[in-house]
Scaffold this motif. Sequence first.
Motif, PDB file in Angstrom:
ATOM      1  N   THR A 160      19.895  26.879 -36.154  1.00 18.02           N
ATOM      2  CA  THR A 160      18.783  26.167 -35.020  1.00 18.02           C
ATOM      3  C   THR A 160      17.411  27.150 -34.353  1.00 18.02           C
ATOM      4  O   THR A 160      16.100  26.707 -33.726  1.00 18.02           O
ATOM      5  N   GLY A 161      16.693  28.057 -35.137  1.00 18.28           N
ATOM      6  CA  GLY A 161      16.044  29.326 -34.558  1.00 18.28           C
ATOM      7  C   GLY A 161      16.188  29.779 -33.678  1.00 18.28           C
ATOM      8  O   GLY A 161      15.417  30.333 -33.053  1.00 18.28           O
ATOM      9  N   ARG A 165      14.955  34.142 -39.068  1.00 14.94           N
ATOM     10  CA  ARG A 165      15.890  33.365 -40.050  1.00 14.94           C
ATOM     11  C   ARG A 165      16.895  34.091 -41.201  1.00 14.94           C
ATOM     12  O   ARG A 165      17.862  33.158 -41.024  1.00 14.94           O
ATOM     13  N   ASP A 168      20.175  32.888 -39.654  1.00  7.73           N
ATOM     14  CA  ASP A 168      20.570  31.777 -39.393  1.00  7.73           C
ATOM     15  C   ASP A 168      20.942  31.463 -41.081  1.00  7.73           C
ATOM     16  O   ASP A 168      22.003  31.298 -41.145  1.00  7.73           O
TER      17      ASP A 168
END
Length: 214
Positions: A160-161, A165, A168
């Motif tokens: 979800t940030g 990145r 994630d």
Amino acid sequence: YQRRVHGKQWYQRRVHGKQWYQRRVHGKQWYQRRVHGKQWYQRRVHGAAAGNEAPFETAEDAPAADTATDDAEKRSAEEVQTADPAADQDEPKKKKKKQKKKKYQKLAKGVEYKDTKEGSGKAAKKGQHVSVWYCGQLTKGGKVFDKQLNGAGFKFKLGTGNVIRGWDIGVAGMKVGTRRKLKLAAAMGYGKDGAGDDIPPNAGLTFTIELKKI
């Protein structure tokens, strides 16, 4: 007649005695060692201090001649002389198995990983809250700029940030208990801006991450 029928060696042994014959055939040193014992021979050849052995105070303290050892040594010498050298060459040489170094695999552009410890729990998915232990380093030079390796760990919502990145993408699919190394290009980390004094602009990052809880 006896010498002619039985041979010279049989005749010498019969006439001069077994001890004379053994000394003549095997040599003076072999005979002394057999008659007086290995320790006596070592003391005679190398001196009283040979082998750091304490001198014997009385004859009763000295061990008997080690004839069994001498016989075994004699047999071993004979076996060495009669052994076929080619036999050793026929035995296949065992090759040592080299442990293959695990290589990084590509997850996405700018994200590579390799698992150094396999977990057995549930796999992390996008949208789940996860807790990890981690250590972050600059890929170039290996300088550690951040870490958390105890307690409840660092918590965030996956995909979800909430994090960079590279995290994630790299943490998704990890099972609880898995330890993973992530190698991230600058674009998957802090990019051209860097982060403070510890992470310079356009720096590649390497993280060691262990998923503790989902």
